[in-house]
Design an enzyme around this catalytic site. Structure first.
Site, mmCIF file in Angstrom:
data_model
loop_
_atom_site.group_PDB
_atom_site.id
_atom_site.type_symbol
_atom_site.label_atom_id
_atom_site.label_comp_id
_atom_site.label_asym_id
_atom_site.label_seq_id
_atom_site.Cartn_x
_atom_site.Cartn_y
_atom_site.Cartn_z
ATOM 1 N N CYS A 175 0.838 -1.202 0.000
ATOM 2 C CA CYS A 175 0.000 0.000 0.000
ATOM 3 C C CYS A 175 0.872 1.251 0.000
ATOM 4 O O CYS A 175 1.739 1.414 0.857
ATOM 5 C CB CYS A 175 -0.912 0.000 1.221
ATOM 6 S SG CYS A 175 -1.901 1.497 1.396
ATOM 7 N N TYR B 63 -7.571 4.981 -9.280
ATOM 8 C CA TYR B 63 -7.306 4.087 -8.163
ATOM 9 C C TYR B 63 -8.279 2.908 -8.169
ATOM 10 O O TYR B 63 -7.880 1.755 -7.972
ATOM 11 C CB TYR B 63 -7.423 4.862 -6.844
ATOM 12 C CG TYR B 63 -7.231 4.018 -5.606
ATOM 13 C CD1 TYR B 63 -5.957 3.616 -5.205
ATOM 14 C CD2 TYR B 63 -8.317 3.623 -4.835
ATOM 15 C CE1 TYR B 63 -5.779 2.839 -4.065
ATOM 16 C CE2 TYR B 63 -8.150 2.840 -3.693
ATOM 17 C CZ TYR B 63 -6.880 2.455 -3.317
ATOM 18 O OH TYR B 63 -6.713 1.685 -2.190
ATOM 19 N N GLU C 156 1.102 -0.411 -7.020
ATOM 20 C CA GLU C 156 1.162 0.885 -6.356
ATOM 21 C C GLU C 156 2.626 1.264 -6.150
ATOM 22 O O GLU C 156 3.408 0.480 -5.614
ATOM 23 C CB GLU C 156 0.424 0.840 -5.014
ATOM 24 C CG GLU C 156 -1.073 0.637 -5.186
ATOM 25 C CD GLU C 156 -1.856 0.851 -3.900
ATOM 26 O OE1 GLU C 156 -1.262 1.293 -2.886
ATOM 27 O OE2 GLU C 156 -3.072 0.596 -3.919
ATOM 28 N N ASP D 211 -2.967 -7.303 2.331
ATOM 29 C CA ASP D 211 -3.298 -6.662 1.056
ATOM 30 C C ASP D 211 -2.941 -7.631 -0.075
ATOM 31 O O ASP D 211 -1.761 -7.879 -0.326
ATOM 32 C CB ASP D 211 -2.530 -5.349 0.898
ATOM 33 C CG ASP D 211 -2.941 -4.305 1.921
ATOM 34 O OD1 ASP D 211 -4.122 -4.304 2.313
ATOM 35 O OD2 ASP D 211 -2.091 -3.489 2.317
ATOM 36 N N TYR E 105 -0.286 -4.913 -5.171
ATOM 37 C CA TYR E 105 0.574 -4.813 -3.995
ATOM 38 C C TYR E 105 1.887 -5.561 -4.162
ATOM 39 O O TYR E 105 2.608 -5.767 -3.174
ATOM 40 C CB TYR E 105 -0.179 -5.337 -2.767
ATOM 41 C CG TYR E 105 -1.475 -4.607 -2.527
ATOM 42 C CD1 TYR E 105 -1.485 -3.280 -2.109
ATOM 43 C CD2 TYR E 105 -2.702 -5.238 -2.766
ATOM 44 C CE1 TYR E 105 -2.675 -2.601 -1.918
ATOM 45 C CE2 TYR E 105 -3.902 -4.564 -2.575
ATOM 46 C CZ TYR E 105 -3.880 -3.248 -2.151
ATOM 47 O OH TYR E 105 -5.066 -2.578 -1.958
ATOM 48 N N CYS F 52 -1.935 1.875 7.574
ATOM 49 C CA CYS F 52 -0.552 1.634 7.154
ATOM 50 C C CYS F 52 -0.220 0.179 7.442
ATOM 51 O O CYS F 52 -0.284 -0.260 8.592
ATOM 52 C CB CYS F 52 0.420 2.558 7.887
ATOM 53 S SG CYS F 52 2.154 2.241 7.464
ATOM 54 N N CYS G 243 19.437 -5.506 5.871
ATOM 55 C CA CYS G 243 19.948 -5.576 4.500
ATOM 56 C C CYS G 243 21.328 -4.933 4.452
ATOM 57 O O CYS G 243 21.467 -3.719 4.646
ATOM 58 C CB CYS G 243 19.003 -4.855 3.551
ATOM 59 S SG CYS G 243 19.606 -4.776 1.848
#
Length: 221
Positions: free
Chosen positions: A58, A89, A101, A136, A141, A204, A213
């Site tokens: 998202c 959208y 997105e 999602d 996504y 969120c 990473c």
């Protein structure tokens, strides 16, 4: 049952060009300025800045993640990687545009490097989930890096390969992130731009894996 299965397949599989929604020739309306920085969303951008494009679920939470970084001049949300021109959208949510997105990031490489943005991208979501990010679900996504130039492309590939080693060592699966030269970026509607600045308690779904990473030294400069 067939109807529900058919709808799920459309969400989880990229449409063929013949199946994609037709879209429109004219760009949809969006904001003119960034809600936080007040800088022009579509430019002109100052000389010497670079662009990056990341998809990590998202785009509401993803955009906030990047606009807070020193050296990022402006951000915007939109759609890329599909077949439908100038999608809305609601159209992308059907799974019939092929877009994911995306957050567009305009940054000053003298202040923040592309390698640093890659590190933030990888650590802020789970890039092993295919056509979803947490709850999602759908092609919209999917994880993606769309690159500007060969240097960004090679850096993205090298960071993916390095991070996959770390993820597998922590028990995660193969990275499914799409990495490709940047396609056309279509700005989303005004309501979606800097959504979490306008709605601080809004949705969120950003969830990293908790695995650090380590960017290869060859691309960290």
């Amino acid at each position: 049952m067939f109807f529900l299965s058919d709808m799920l397949n459309k969400k989880l599989n990229l449409p063929k060009p013949s199946e994609a929604l037709p879209g429109r020739a004219k760009a949809i309306a969006t904001a003119s300025r960034h809600h936080v920085s007040k800088r022009p969303l579509k430019g002109p951008y100052p000389e010497g800045l670079e662009t990056a494009m990341f998809g990590l679920g998202c785009f509401w939470g993803a955009e906030r993640l990047f606009w807070q970084i020193e050296g990022v001049w402006v951000t915007a949300v939109g759609f890329a990687g599909g077949a439908t021109p100038n999608p809305t959208y609601q159209e992308t949510c059907t799974g019939l545009t092929g877009h994911t997105e995306i957050v567009l990031i305009v940054f000053d490489p003298k202040v923040v490097s592309y390698a640093e943005l890659l590190k933030l991208f990888w650590e802020s979501h789970d890039p092993t989930q295919g056509m979803r990010q947490g709850n999602d679900v759908g092609t919209t996504y999917r994880s993606a890096i769309y690159t500007s130039g060969d240097r960004q492309y090679q850096a993205a590939i090298a960071s993916r390969d390095a991070y996959e080693v770390s993820l597998r060592g922590a028990g995660h699966g193969k990275i499914t992130t799409e990495i490709a030269p940047a396609p056309v970026f279509y700005f989303a509607e005004q309501d979606h731009q800097q959504y979490l600045s306008k709605n601080p308690n809004g949705y969120c779904n950003l969830r990293g894996t908790g695995v650090a990473c380590a960017i290869p030294s060859a691309i960290s400069a």
